[in-house]
Write a protein that holds these residues in place. Structure first.
Motif, mmCIF file in Angstrom:
data_model
loop_
_atom_site.group_PDB
_atom_site.id
_atom_site.type_symbol
_atom_site.label_atom_id
_atom_site.label_comp_id
_atom_site.label_asym_id
_atom_site.label_seq_id
_atom_site.Cartn_x
_atom_site.Cartn_y
_atom_site.Cartn_z
ATOM 1 N N GLU A 79 0.822 -1.212 0.000
ATOM 2 C CA GLU A 79 0.000 0.000 0.000
ATOM 3 C C GLU A 79 0.856 1.262 0.000
ATOM 4 N N GLU A 80 1.920 1.269 0.831
ATOM 5 C CA GLU A 80 2.758 2.466 0.907
ATOM 6 C C GLU A 80 3.400 2.792 -0.437
ATOM 7 N N ILE A 81 3.752 1.758 -1.190
ATOM 8 C CA ILE A 81 4.395 1.993 -2.481
ATOM 9 C C ILE A 81 3.385 2.548 -3.476
ATOM 10 N N GLY A 82 2.154 2.031 -3.431
ATOM 11 C CA GLY A 82 1.112 2.592 -4.283
ATOM 12 C C GLY A 82 0.861 4.054 -3.967
ATOM 13 N N ALA A 83 0.849 4.385 -2.668
ATOM 14 C CA ALA A 83 0.655 5.780 -2.264
ATOM 15 C C ALA A 83 1.835 6.640 -2.704
ATOM 16 N N ALA A 84 3.038 6.071 -2.638
ATOM 17 C CA ALA A 84 4.223 6.822 -3.057
ATOM 18 C C ALA A 84 4.172 7.132 -4.547
ATOM 19 N N ILE A 85 3.697 6.176 -5.332
ATOM 20 C CA ILE A 85 3.591 6.388 -6.781
ATOM 21 C C ILE A 85 2.572 7.485 -7.084
ATOM 22 N N THR A 86 1.440 7.444 -6.384
ATOM 23 C CA THR A 86 0.419 8.478 -6.581
ATOM 24 C C THR A 86 0.965 9.858 -6.232
ATOM 25 N N ARG A 87 1.646 9.949 -5.107
ATOM 26 C CA ARG A 87 2.210 11.233 -4.677
ATOM 27 C C ARG A 87 3.296 11.708 -5.640
ATOM 28 N N LEU A 88 4.081 10.781 -6.156
ATOM 29 C CA LEU A 88 5.120 11.145 -7.115
ATOM 30 C C LEU A 88 4.498 11.741 -8.373
ATOM 31 N N GLY A 89 3.389 11.150 -8.822
ATOM 32 C CA GLY A 89 2.692 11.702 -9.982
ATOM 33 C C GLY A 89 2.202 13.119 -9.733
ATOM 34 N N GLU A 90 1.709 13.377 -8.520
ATOM 35 C CA GLU A 90 1.238 14.720 -8.171
ATOM 36 C C GLU A 90 2.392 15.723 -8.193
ATOM 37 N N ILE A 91 3.533 15.321 -7.668
ATOM 38 C CA ILE A 91 4.697 16.215 -7.649
ATOM 39 C C ILE A 91 5.135 16.545 -9.071
ATOM 40 N N LEU A 92 5.147 15.537 -9.916
ATOM 41 C CA LEU A 92 5.572 15.756 -11.302
ATOM 42 C C LEU A 92 4.608 16.687 -12.033
ATOM 43 N N ARG A 93 3.311 16.494 -11.822
ATOM 44 C CA ARG A 93 2.337 17.378 -12.477
ATOM 45 C C ARG A 93 2.483 18.810 -11.988
ATOM 46 N N ALA A 94 2.830 18.980 -10.718
ATOM 47 C CA ALA A 94 2.984 20.325 -10.159
ATOM 48 C C ALA A 94 4.142 21.078 -10.797
ATOM 49 N N VAL A 95 5.107 20.355 -11.336
ATOM 50 C CA VAL A 95 6.249 21.016 -11.985
ATOM 51 C C VAL A 95 6.167 20.891 -13.502
ATOM 52 N N GLY A 96 4.977 20.516 -13.991
ATOM 53 C CA GLY A 96 4.763 20.507 -15.425
ATOM 54 C C GLY A 96 5.189 19.250 -16.144
ATOM 55 N N ARG A 97 5.408 18.180 -15.408
ATOM 56 C CA ARG A 97 5.776 16.908 -16.036
ATOM 57 C C ARG A 97 4.621 15.927 -15.872
#
Length: 279
Positions: free
Chosen positions: A82-100
């Protein structure tokens, strides 16, 4: 009772411990435990002694030492944490915030690669191999002395006990001293019940000594397969931002948003790897 399995001598035990190659050494350790178990059982009957359990444990350790499908098992196991799935979701949010914008399947592959299942398997193999020989060097050697002394006049268990260090574990060997004295009493016992009781108590004492003495190594073996958070973060940055722009440098700062992702990833991976290694 006739012993058909060769019982290793002290010289053979020392030669096994001196073998540098871990896979072959583990095989010889497992075979030696089997021989020692049979040597004790020849005098006590078919009740299990500590070397009986050590044979199985060393064989199990060999699977990790040989890395039999371990990297693949770790990689597959990471997908359901579960933690890894949450980490992937959060990583996607960070990337979108910087335009990736990166496809989730690519993020999953990147995170798994950053967790480095191959290196995890290597670290687990190295840690387990160290523990395997450390236990054998101490306890296997004591059993070799014990079995060799059974054909001599007097109490072989007491002789082995006298040669061990006084004091509690991890530095002392009081539990081993008591255990081998107990094996001597088991052999001299007048009935099967008394023999079984002495064997059980001796087995438990050695097990407690082993676990107490090896606790630091056990903890390191379970934690070693997972890379340090800083290493994981560096891998993520290198794979997702190969351009090494100023933006990347800010994401890599301590206390930045990527640290939360990495911490979730490392904690989830560590928990999953521990479960895989102890199943």
């Amino acid at each position: 009772m006739h012993v058909t399995t060769p019982v290793p001598s002290l010289t053979e035990v020392d030669a096994i411990c001196g073998q540098a190659e871990p896979v072959g050494r583990n095989l010889r350790i497992t075979q030696a435990y089997h021989g020692l178990s049979a040597g004790v059982a020849a005098r006590t009957g078919q009740a299990a002694n500590w070397c009986t359990f050590a044979t199985w444990a060393s064989k199990q350790a060999g699977q990790t030492i040989r890395r039999q499908d371990l990297a693949r098992t770790i990689e597959a196991g990471l997908g359901g944490v579960e933690e890894i799935g949450a980490a992937i979701t959060r990583l996607g949010e960070i990337l979108r915030a910087v335009g990736r914008v990166v496809d989730r399947s690519i993020l999953v592959a990147t995170v798994r690669d950053a967790a480095s299942p191959v290196r995890a398997a290597e670290r687990a193999s190295e840690a387990v191999a160290r523990g395997n020989v450390k236990v054998f060097e101490e306890i296997g050697r004591a059993f070799a002395r014990f079995v060799a002394g059974l054909d001599e006049v007097g109490d072989a268990g007491a002789r082995v006990a006298d040669g061990l260090r006084p004091g509690p574990p991890p530095d002392g060997q009081d539990l081993l001293r008591a255990a081998f004295a107990g094996y001597g009493r088991a052999i001299a016992a007048g009935g099967r019940r008394e023999c079984a009781e002495q064997l059980l108590l001796a087995n438990l004492r050695i097990g407690l000594h082993e676990q107490t003495r090896l606790q630091p190594e056990i903890a390191r073996a379970l934690d070693a397969p997972v890379a340090h958070p800083r290493e994981v973060k560096a891998r993520l940055l290198a794979r997702l931002f190969p351009d090494a722009s100023p933006l990347v440098r800010r994401l890599g700062d301590d206390g930045g948003p990527l640290d939360e992702v990495v911490q979730r990833l490392v904690e989830g991976a560590r928990r999953r790897v521990r479960r895989i290694l102890t199943e």
